[in-house]
Design an enzyme around this catalytic site. Structure first.
Site, mmCIF file in Angstrom:
data_model
loop_
_atom_site.group_PDB
_atom_site.id
_atom_site.type_symbol
_atom_site.label_atom_id
_atom_site.label_comp_id
_atom_site.label_asym_id
_atom_site.label_seq_id
_atom_site.Cartn_x
_atom_site.Cartn_y
_atom_site.Cartn_z
ATOM 1 N N LYS A 1 -12.463 24.209 -1.356
ATOM 2 C CA LYS A 1 -11.313 23.525 -1.952
ATOM 3 C C LYS A 1 -11.652 22.035 -2.083
ATOM 4 O O LYS A 1 -12.444 21.492 -1.303
ATOM 5 C CB LYS A 1 -10.043 23.737 -1.120
ATOM 6 C CG LYS A 1 -10.042 23.070 0.255
ATOM 7 C CD LYS A 1 -8.671 23.261 0.904
ATOM 8 C CE LYS A 1 -8.434 22.294 2.061
ATOM 9 N NZ LYS A 1 -9.182 22.586 3.296
ATOM 10 N N SER B 1 -14.419 20.771 0.862
ATOM 11 C CA SER B 1 -14.594 21.384 2.176
ATOM 12 C C SER B 1 -14.353 22.883 1.991
ATOM 13 O O SER B 1 -13.912 23.309 0.933
ATOM 14 C CB SER B 1 -13.601 20.784 3.172
ATOM 15 O OG SER B 1 -12.290 21.109 2.788
ATOM 16 N N THR C 1 -20.350 16.068 -1.632
ATOM 17 C CA THR C 1 -19.792 17.203 -2.385
ATOM 18 C C THR C 1 -18.316 17.009 -2.685
ATOM 19 O O THR C 1 -17.789 17.525 -3.642
ATOM 20 C CB THR C 1 -19.930 18.509 -1.589
ATOM 21 O OG1 THR C 1 -19.188 18.357 -0.372
ATOM 22 C CG2 THR C 1 -21.368 18.805 -1.257
ATOM 23 N N ASP D 1 -5.558 -3.912 6.177
ATOM 24 C CA ASP D 1 -6.176 -3.749 7.481
ATOM 25 C C ASP D 1 -7.696 -3.727 7.411
ATOM 26 O O ASP D 1 -8.363 -4.233 8.272
ATOM 27 C CB ASP D 1 -5.635 -2.504 8.191
ATOM 28 C CG ASP D 1 -5.691 -1.273 7.314
ATOM 29 O OD1 ASP D 1 -6.284 -1.355 6.203
ATOM 30 O OD2 ASP D 1 -5.148 -0.240 7.721
ATOM 31 N N GLU E 1 -3.597 17.191 6.179
ATOM 32 C CA GLU E 1 -3.440 17.979 4.956
ATOM 33 C C GLU E 1 -3.811 19.424 5.223
ATOM 34 O O GLU E 1 -3.111 20.353 4.834
ATOM 35 C CB GLU E 1 -4.323 17.442 3.815
ATOM 36 C CG GLU E 1 -3.833 16.157 3.191
ATOM 37 C CD GLU E 1 -4.400 14.927 3.871
ATOM 38 O OE1 GLU E 1 -5.027 15.078 4.947
ATOM 39 O OE2 GLU E 1 -4.205 13.807 3.359
ATOM 40 N N ASP F 1 0.854 -1.185 0.000
ATOM 41 C CA ASP F 1 0.000 0.000 0.000
ATOM 42 C C ASP F 1 0.886 1.229 0.000
ATOM 43 O O ASP F 1 1.862 1.286 0.740
ATOM 44 C CB ASP F 1 -0.885 -0.001 1.251
ATOM 45 C CG ASP F 1 -2.099 -0.886 1.042
ATOM 46 O OD1 ASP F 1 -2.578 -0.943 -0.105
ATOM 47 O OD2 ASP F 1 -2.532 -1.538 2.011
#
Lengths: 597, 188, 679
Positions: C392, C381, C378, C515, C345, C304
């Site tokens: 954005k 945010s 959507t 996981d 982020e 991953d």
């Protein structure tokens, strides 16, 4: 050792090297049923043969059916050979009016020729009619060789195929081996041999008048000279010599080509009628290695790994040179006990140990022949191993003990070698931290089990039967020599029998025990070893193939070659060193100390 | 199983005819291209067959070159080696006896090994040039000729290596003895 | 590798237990499982019986025979000791685990909503229990309600608490761990005796140890060799009798024991146990030895991207403004939209704005400020603040948003988006009041040193495939930067499954980590499936290993341990067989030089007497087992290199070394024996 001697050995090897590829390519085509230039003649013959024998050439077999077919064919043809020997006095082509062969000897011989061994407890020119030689013994030279080749091809297919159930059709493989390879080569080879002086006729034996009549002591019934009333031996005048005849060349060709080795005549390829000139000798030696060496290339071609084929060839070549060097060195040194003779090589004579050897071949060619015939499972001889020096005689013995995998018998050498390759790859695979793979096939418990079975049967038969023989009176009674050499004779007999070689320390004579035990061990050494071998082939065929990666141990490199050589030597040495130490090694040391028996 | 058994029987029959009968007879036919060789290179003298060029026959007289000893008494219908091992006392004794009698005729010279060892076939038609040389004084004496003359004859009958490479130099005893009789007959 | 629970090799407690165990293991029923050592035991029994007989008859040479017999027994005991040592190390670990298992009480939820107190051992799969702060979780299960911080140190050794919550991929809890805060409702997923802890204890104790495929194959090889040597030795007696030099049973048994591969035979099971143990030390639990072996065989690693190849989170690296928009403007909007955004982020955007444009973080205290959180619908945010509507999101989401506001994404911005994506970044478009301001370049940070690691794997013949949800462009760029061989972009669980099946169809073995519940099928399909301990119960059930540290990079170490396991076996087998050469040269002349003094030519070690020669070989053979226990337990040194180089190295070390070492060893022992006067 002389320069010329080595030159001849190297020349021989160079010729084999040159023939390997063309032979290998041709065989691959034949067994892959691709077009060849012989198709015009052989294809109609092949079709006819299949029609007559109810063979469906398109139907492939599982390893089990392959094994069963092979066993059935061997059983039926062995029975025919037995009956042929027993009934030869009533059959044609028996100008010398030989009587039927005794049951235990007939069994021994039938087992011997069916298994490609050609161990001979008889003197050909004194026992076997021309019909028995041609339609019985020489026939089996073809049949057992073709079966061996078929088996090797089946094994190679097992490696090459992916997720397959079948490994070919036994009858088709055998037929193609006979028609495309053995018959054409035998015809050409026979003519070459005849041109050198190998005889080929169906005449009764010739009687000739001696140039110088001879006075010979008369032998009584007990074999001892008869003594006259004056206390001197009674002498007879002999004025004639009887010379054997027979269809020898046609048998000689397939005898070498099929690595059978059974001589038409008792002296085998030492006899001037079987091997008259140095060139015929060279040619016969080439025939012995021709197919086995070619198989290394066939292996590479059929598994798409030509480099692997050459790596296997290289391993064989190393063992070949190790053998021939030792044998040549030992024989050229001569016999230290023959102090009053001149055994040094010079321009006038090859010197060395000449007992049992022919002048036209000298030491180099005799050592070379002994090495080749036991590297392969041939067993033809041009000098008599029993009279070789202890170490010179140990080379052929050791060659057979290693499993006759130095080029080896036709087919048998290939699959024997591949069993060792499988074991080598297994150990190597573990050492590089992977489940071992051989040309993409994972080597797992089943394969190891079968390979070990194959490896185990061989010493089991040899050592147990030799052990019994060295303790029992019937075992000891047949010995031609005593002391350590006698032990070597026993060991050699069972090694040669189990290894399906057929060469002998000929001092060991036939008796009921040896006829039966040798017959038994030849069958064991052939068929009990073939079954696990085919089981591996069948098992490998149905496996997936893993593409090679840098993490897989490559089977194409010098390291691989070295590893295989190491595994073969270590396995052979560890198994047989104790026995050898009491046989040839002890004899060598005692001879050096001046001890005789 | 049954199907393959039938095939095995039929196959044995058919291939026996092909390989055990047709093939050898074909070769015997083709062998007539080499009629002499295919029949054992028999030699005749005065219309009688006197031997095969490539098989040894016994010579024991002083006036003939002797072939190598034969474990089978030069029986050309019963070829056999001695099969004596290198440490066998019988071998040592035999060699020593032969060496002793050879030394009697040519003292002081080492005996070439091939002259006192039996060949593999018991029918080895050849001796080494060394063995011929060793016997030269005896024969020269018996025939009343010079050793040099005799050596010349031996040299004429010495075969080199085949193609200059293969095998060993050798002298064919039967041919040499026949030439000897021809050129230097023994006066009886 | 960070925290290994390694113990000293010669831990006193383990050694003393092992000393007891090695006698207990003399039971023939146990010995029979190891054919090589069983033969030695039988040999020892035979010589013991003969020894007693000889003692009564006052046969000369008793001292020698006694010593041989003793050393034969030592050989068996040393082998048992090796196995006991390996097991002992596992047991020590199991004891620690068992402490966590001390029976707990559970509050089982009844259908009517009430709870009853039952012992934890009575819980069955499907039961619901309530666990409150301070209580020990009574069994394995999934949280179906609530969130809690849990102390899992009993299992992982990690003292920092972890968060477990209902739903998602962090719902699994393990019996024996302790809830530190809050209350959770847990659905029990295992029956008594089958819990994770139970399995773990059984595993490290080696109780459930089954022979692995390669071990079986090797065992067959060793048994075969043993039979070969048995033949060679048994038939030597007739040959010796023929030669008028018959041997005593003591000497013959000595020869046999020296020849059969006792070294590897003695250490084989210890190597296997130690391999599992090494995994445990790396906090990985393998459900079977087969899985460990398969790890060594792996051809393809599915990794991953996030967490394995890159650091878990993307970070803002750059602001690229749209034409006519200043960078400050963009940075300002970006920062505003991210201020309430607690995702990593989001925080990185705030930090970038601050560092590059000196924009301080502002309080959005004003009641007008309205944060619009990310929603799956959507996929944007943003914030509504002072009449500014800032959004954005991913380019397609913003595009849709713009078109709803009858606007569009300028070509230049579009181009920027593509450039960033191609470079492996994630473009985040910022729009204000229906107008695109520019792009935030979010960058994946590739872990340091990972590229070298992959290069090593490539040398070992292992292909790495990066699995990511990113688009192909982004994936390709990261794949290039990290040096993986291949990647699977926009991977769905089905894609992953298909890839595994495709590789397997080519005969390859595949390893992966996972996981989530949706990883479970792929974990089950793969040959080596490493589930993260933080993952769901389903994932842990499907995989054949669990990484307690939940560190996906661990896969690389697992592969190495697997390889090391096989290599240790192969190397010691080679060593064992190679040793025989010297033993022959010691024993064969000793056996026969009495009758045939010429055979002393084979006594190339110049051993003093036949007795000392045989004894030296037997003693060497026994001592070498002890000497190699550390190697068996630690494993041979693994170096990432290609097979050819690795084999050459190991052949030289264990093959050639195996030939030479015993010559020296036996000679030294012979000298000591002579000095001490034992023979």
């Amino acid at each position: 050792m002389t320069f010329n001697g080595w030159f001849q050995i190297l020349l021989y090897f160079a010729v084999i090297l040159l023939l390997t590829k063309p032979m290998g390519v041709f065989m691959a085509k034949v067994f892959n049923r691709e077009r060849t230039w012989l198709d015009g003649v052989m294809r109609p013959l092949e079709r006819l043969l299949y029609r007559l024998t109810k063979i469906d050439e398109e139907r492939e077999m599982s390893w089990k059916e392959y094994a069963v077919s092979m066993l059935l064919f061997s059983a039926v043809s062995m029975l025919v050979l037995y009956l042929l020997q027993r009934a030869q006095q009533w059959l044609p082509l028996n100008p010398q009016k030989f009587s039927g062969v005794a049951p235990d000897l007939a069994f021994n011989t039938a087992a011997s020729f069916t298994t490609n061994t050609n161990w001979q407890f008889y003197s050909g020119e004194q026992v076997m009619s021309y019909l028995t030689q041609m339609a019985g013994l020489a026939y089996h030279n073809f049949a057992s060789a073709a079966v061996g080749m078929a088996l090797a091809v089946a094994f190679i297919r097992g490696i090459a195929r992916k997720e397959a159930k079948a490994i070919g059709n036994f009858w088709v493989d055998t037929t193609r081996a006979i028609l495309w390879i053995l018959v054409p080569l035998s015809i050409v080879s026979s003519i070459v041999l005849i041109s050198q002086g190998v005889i080929q006729n169906n005449k009764p034996y010739t009687t000739v008048k001696l140039v110088e009549p001879q006075q010979v002591p008369r032998a009584g019934q007990d074999g001892k000279p008869v003594v006259g009333p004056d206390g001197k031996p009674v002498m007879d005048t002999v004025t004639e010599q009887t010379i054997a005849n027979g269809p020898i060349a046609s048998q000689e060709a397939i005898k070498e080509l099929g690595t059978n080795g059974g001589g038409f005549l008792n002296a085998n390829s030492a006899h001037p009628f079987e091997n008259p000139t140095p060139f015929s000798n060279f040619f016969e030696m080439v025939l012995i290695f021709l197919i086995p060496a070619g198989f290394t290339y066939t292996l590479g071609r059929m598994t798409n790994s030509q480099a692997h084929g050459w790596a296997v060839f290289a391993a064989m070549a190393i063992l070949f040179f190790a053998g021939v060097t030792t044998a040549y060195w030992a024989e050229a040194r001569g016999n230290p006990l023959l102090t009053a003779t001149d055994q040094r090589a010079s321009t006038m004579q090859p010197g060395g140990n000449m007992e049992g050897k022919e002048v036209r071949f000298g030491i180099a060619n005799s050592a070379l022949f002994a090495t080749i015939t036991t590297d392969a499972s041939c067993g033809a001889v041009n000098g008599f191993h029993d009279s070789y020096t202890p170490l010179g005689g140990m080379v052929p013995l050791a060659n057979i003990m290693l499993g006759e995998i130095v080029f080896g018998g036709v087919g048998a050498g290939m699959y024997g070698m591949l069993i060792f390759v499988v074991l080598s790859v297994f150990i190597a695979g573990l050492m590089v931290g992977r489940t071992p793979e051989y040309l993409g096939k994972k080597i797992e418990a089943y394969d190891v089990k079968m390979a070990m079975l194959y490896v185990l049967i061989f010493p089991l038969a040899i050592l147990v039967l030799s052990g019994i023989s060295s303790l029992t009176s019937s075992g000891l009674a047949a010995l031609g020599n005593s002391g350590p050499h006698g032990l070597t004779e026993i060991l050699y007999a069972f090694t040669s029998g189990t290894g399906n070689n057929g060469s002998a320390f000929g001092g060991l004579g036939p008796n009921r025990w040896y006829n039966l035990s040798m017959g038994f061990t030849m069958l064991v050494g052939r068929f009990l070893m073939i079954i696990p071998m085919l089981a591996i082939a069948g098992n490998l065929a149905q496996k997936k193939s893993v593409p090679p990666s840098p993490g897989t141990f490559p089977v194409t490199t010098p390291l691989f070659t070295g590893l295989v050589v190491g595994v073969i030597i270590i396995m052979g040495a560890l198994t047989f060193f104790p026995a050898l130490s009491l046989g040839p090694i002890l004899e060598h040391l005692l001879a050096g100390a001046g001890k005789t028996f | 199983m049954k199907r393959n058994l039938i095939t095995a029987i039929l196959y044995t029959v058919v291939t026996t005819v092909l390989l055990g009968v047709v093939y050898p007879f074909l070769m015997t036919g083709l062998a007539q291209l080499f009629k002499d060789k295919a029949n054992g290179q028999l030699m005749t003298k005065n219309g009688r067959v006197i031997g095969s060029r490539i098989l040894a026959q016994p010579f024991t007289g002083a006036a003939y070159f002797h072939p190598r000893p034969s474990a089978g008494n030069y029986g050309a219908d019963n070829s056999t080696p001695s099969n004596l091992g290198p440490t066998n006392q019988k071998l040592i004794d035999r060699v020593e006896t032969d060496v002793a009698s050879l030394h009697a005729e040519n003292p002081g010279k080492p005996v070439p090994i091939d002259l006192v060892t039996t060949s593999g076939s018991g029918l080895d038609p050849h001796i080494t040039p060394a063995a011929a040389e060793f016997q030269t004084p005896r024969i020269a004496k018996a025939r009343g000729i010079s050793e040099a003359e005799l050596r010349h004859l031996v040299a004429e009958h010495t075969e080199g290596r085949q193609f200059g490479i293969l095998g060993e130099p050798r002298v064919n005893v039967l041919e040499l003895n026949l030439a000897l009789d021809e050129k230097y007959p023994v006066l009886r | 590798m960070s925290k290994t629970k390694s113990k000293s090799l010669w831990d006193a407690k383990i050694v003393s237990h092992a000393l007891l165990d090695c006698v207990r293991k003399l039971d023939p029923r146990m010995m029979m499982r190891n054919p090589v050592m069983f033969v030695v035991e039988v040999g020892s029994v035979i010589t013991s019986v003969l020894l007693v007989r000889d003692a009564m008859r006052h046969v000369p040479g008793f001292g020698f025979d006694l010593q041989i017999t003793l050393w034969l027994w030592f050989t068996v005991l040393f082998a048992n000791f090796a196995e006991a040592m390996a097991e002992g190390r596992g047991k020590a670990q199991a004891d620690t685990l068992r402490k966590a298992k001390s029976d707990t009480l559970a509050n089982r939820l009844l259908p009517d909503g009430r709870t009853e107190v039952v012992p934890g051992s009575k819980l069955r799969s499907g039961d619901l229990v309530i666990v409150s702060a301070g209580e020990v979780i009574p069994g394995d299960g999934d949280i179906i309600e609530g969130i809690a911080s849990v102390d899992e140190s009993a299992i992982t050794g990690e003292s920092a608490p972890v968060i477990r919550e209902a739903g998602g991929d962090r719902s699994a809890v393990t019996g024996g761990t302790r809830v530190l805060s809050d209350q959770i409702k847990v659905k029990i997923s295992s029956n008594p005796g089958e819990t994770f802890l139970d399995r773990m204890i059984a595993l490290v104790e080696g109780a459930e140890r089954q022979k692995t495929p390669n071990e079986i194959a090797l065992n067959i090889l060793l048994a075969g060799l043993t039979v070969v040597f048995l033949l060679a030795v048994v038939t030597l007696q007739p040959f010796a009798i023929y030669s008028k030099a018959s041997q005593t049973i003591f000497v013959l048994v000595s020869l046999l024991v020296c020849l059969i591969p006792t070294t590897i035979g003695a250490l084989l099971s210890a190597i296997g146990i130690a391999g599992m143990d090494r995994l445990v030390q790396h906090n990985v639990l393998a459900m079977s030895g087969r899985a460990v072996e398969a790890a060594g065989d792996v051809n393809t690693l599915l990794l991953d991207k996030t967490g394995t190849i890159t650091l878990g989170n993307r970070q803002a690296a750059e602001f690229v403004a749209a034409p006519g928009v200043s960078n400050d403007q963009l940075a300002d909007a970006a920062q505003l939209s991210s201020l309430p955004d607690e995702t990593p982020e989001g925080r990185s955007i705030v930090i970038l704005a601050k560092e590059q444009y000196g924009l301080r973080g502002r309080e959005l205290g004003s009641p007008q400020a309205q944060f619009v959180p990310f929603s799956a619908h959507t996929r944007m945010s943003g914030v509504n603040f002072d009449g500014r509507v800032i959004r954005k999101g991913a380019v397609d989401a913003i595009q849709r948003y713009l078109s709803e506001n009858s606007s569009y994404l300028p070509k230049e911005v579009q181009a920027t988006v593509e450039t960033i994506a191609r470079a492996g970044g994630t473009p985040l478009v910022v729009a204000e009041n229906g107008r695109a301001l520019g792009v935030i370049h979010l960058k994946d940070i590739v872990k340091g040193g990972i590229k070298e690691r992959f290069a090593q794997l490539r040398a070992m013949g292992i292909r790495t495939v990066m699995i990511t949800g990113d688009n192909p462009l982004t994936a390709a760029a990261i794949a290039r930067e990290a040096g993986v061989d291949d990647f699977l972009a926009q991977a769905t669980p089905k894609d992953k499954m298909d890839l595994i099946k495709k590789e397997q169809a080519e005969g390859k073995l595949v390893a992966m980590t996972g996981d989530g519940t949706n990883d479970a099928p792929a974990l089950a399909q793969s040959d080596v499936g490493v589930a993260m301990n933080t993952g769901t119960q389903a994932a842990k059930e499907a995989g054949n290993m669990v990484d307690l540290d939940s560190n996906p990079t661990k896969l690389l170490e697992i592969v190495e341990i697997g390889k090391q396991l096989l290599m240790t076996r192969g190397s010691l087998t080679t060593f064992s067989i190679a040793n025989d050469v010297a033993k022959y040269f010691a024993i064969i002349p000793a056996m026969f030089a009495g009758t045939f003094p010429v055979l002393n030519a084979l006594n190339i070690m110049h051993l003093a007497t036949p007795q000392s020669a045989v004894l030296s070989a037997v003693i060497f053979n026994a001592l070498v087992i002890i000497a190699l226990i550390p190697l068996a337990l630690r494993g041979v040194k693994y170096r990432p290199m290609n097979a050819e180089a690795l084999l050459r190295r190991n052949l030289l070390l264990y093959g050639v070394g195996g030939v030479i070492v015993p010559f020296i060893g036996i000679k030294i022992i012979d000298v000591i024996i002579r000095v001490v006067g034992l023979a």
